[in-house]
Each structure stands twice: as structure tokens, then as C-alpha cells.
Scaffold this motif. Sequence first.
Motif: not given
Length: 365
Positions: A332-337, A362-364, A348-349
Amino acid sequence: MGQKEYLTNKLEELKQEYKKTKYNKATNKHLSIIRAKISTVKKEIIESNKKIKGTGFFVKKQGDATVGLVGFPSVGKSSLINMTTNVISKTAHYAFTTTRIIQGILNFNNAKIQIIDTPGLIEGAHLGVGNGRAVIAALKIVDLIAFVVDICNISSLDTLINELRGLNIYINKIKPDIRIIKTDSNGIIIHVNKSGMNSETIKAILSDFGIQNASISIMDNVDEDEFIANVAKKAVYINAIVILNKIDLKKNYEQIGKEIAKKYNIKVVPVSTVEKINIELLKNELYKNLNLINIYLRPKGSDELNPLIMKKGVTVGDIAKKIHSEVFNELKCAYVTGKSAKFMNQRVGIDHNLEDGDIVTFIKE
């Protein structure tokens, strides 16, 4: 005069005749006949060269990217692959030491870069001389071409570029925007023509391909050969650099390198395989010109980082696809650093563009 020499001379005569003949309605048919004759003579030359025993080449892509070493015989390609990879390729002080493609892996900055050492090319290679067609065809799968040029014979670069172009490989050029939409009637309608060719030439070439009705837009400058290659869907566009070898023989090698870079608009890496000069610099330039970046995957709830090599311009979705289609479908989206994020752990998408060194979770949900 032998048959091969006769055909070569005939081909050159036809090319000159075609070049000198100005296009108009009266010469349209004549130019079409010349193009057909050129094609026939090329086929005859290729068939005559097939009688010389040669070997086809098959290269399976490995690693994160592939580099092809291309050059005249005895310019140091084998020495270079020996110094940069995990293989040993035969070297000697005479031409045509390498008669088959040698493959090795360069491990650099987390990336596995496949390097292929090709047999030496000579003039006429695109017509089959010295098994050149097989060598050039194998290069169509590489991500970067590295021309290996002897500093004492820099004019060989012209020959190498022309030989590759003869088999529709275009160096350091963006694929031109050519739009051809076939229609049922109304003939050839040219909406945009930035090619440099006149409309009648374009129509004549399309007619040779059996295209009588179409809507055409050519958004970039192309000559006749490149236009024909694109219509035939045979054109390949590959980035390239020059490895200027044997710099230990010339004190002014830096100036020579600058002149080559300016003339051909190409990156030049000066090296000496004999003195082992700039080998580490070369590895870095290969990596940089392949446009590779490091992305680090961090599982949710973990501090572990898993490096992944990708090309510049990659998105979160591209990363997921490379891992597995199921990961992409569930994502669905993700965390980015990192450089591409405005702050740590930015949500983010999947279309978010990543940069070198970014950390992704990753975020499911």
C-alpha cells in the motif's frame, strides 16, 4: 579482383550514388532501387563472410548490470577484465588473442557488475568480417559499452562507433520520438517533422516497408539510416564511455583525453594496464555510468538493513516488483528515510522516486 573486394567496392559506389542523388518526385523510384541494391549487396557480403568458419555468441545477463568491452584487437581488453573481475582471460602481444566472449563479475559498492570481454572488432565487422556481426549482436544486451582505445590509435574510435551503428546500435543518444499510427486511408500524413529529412524521403522509406497510409510525427532529428532502423524496430540505444589505455606511452594523455571527450561528447577514463594506473578509478566510473544506486530494505520492527542495487529513477513500487509480484500486489505504501524523504520515516506511496542510500520499509496494511 576477388568477389569479396568487388562486392565491397560495389557497396561503396551505391552508397555514394545514393548520397549524391537529390530527392524529388522524378528520382523517387531510382532511390528506391538503389536502397534495394544496397540491401542486396550487403546480404551477399554477409553470406560470403559466413563461409569463413565463425562462432555465434550467446551471453546470459548476470548480476545487477552488464558492461561490454569493445575495441580493436590487442588494445588491452583482456588485461582489463583480468584486473577488474574474478576471471583470467588470455593475454598476449599479438592480435586476436580473444576468440570468444569472456565473462567476469566486478564486485563494487555492493553491486555485482557483469563485464564481457569481446573479440576484437575490425573494419567491416557489421558486414561479418572477423565474425563481427555475432560480436556486435551480443552487445545489444549490455547496459554500458566501454570502448577500449589505444592512445596511439585514437582514430579507431570512429571505426568502432560506425561498425556498431552499422548494426543499429546508437551510442549515448536518446531514442528519438517517432510516432507512426497506421490508418486505412488518406495516404501518409506528416503532422510533425523535425528529422531533417524532407517529407518525400520519409514517404519513400515508409513505402519500402509497405506503409502506404499512416499518421506520422517525428519529434527529433534523425537521418535516413536511423529512421529506417526505427521503422524496422531494430534500433538499440546504449550509453558508452571510452577507456583510453596505454597512457604510460604519452605524457600529454590528459589533453588527448579531453579532446576525445569534447569531440565525441563521451566520458573518457585514462588507464594503463601495464603500469596498473587508474584501475580503481575505472571501477568507480563503470559503476557511476551504469547509473546504479544502493537502496536499503529494513523489515518492519527491525534494525537490519538489506542492500539492493537498482537503477536511478526507481520507485518504491519497482523495488517491490523486483522482490516478488505478491509483495507489489499487497503493498500500500512505505516508510522512507534518506535523500528522497522530507523527514525520517516519511510515509510515501508506491510511485515515490528513491535516491541513493534511501532506507525503505514496506507497509502492507
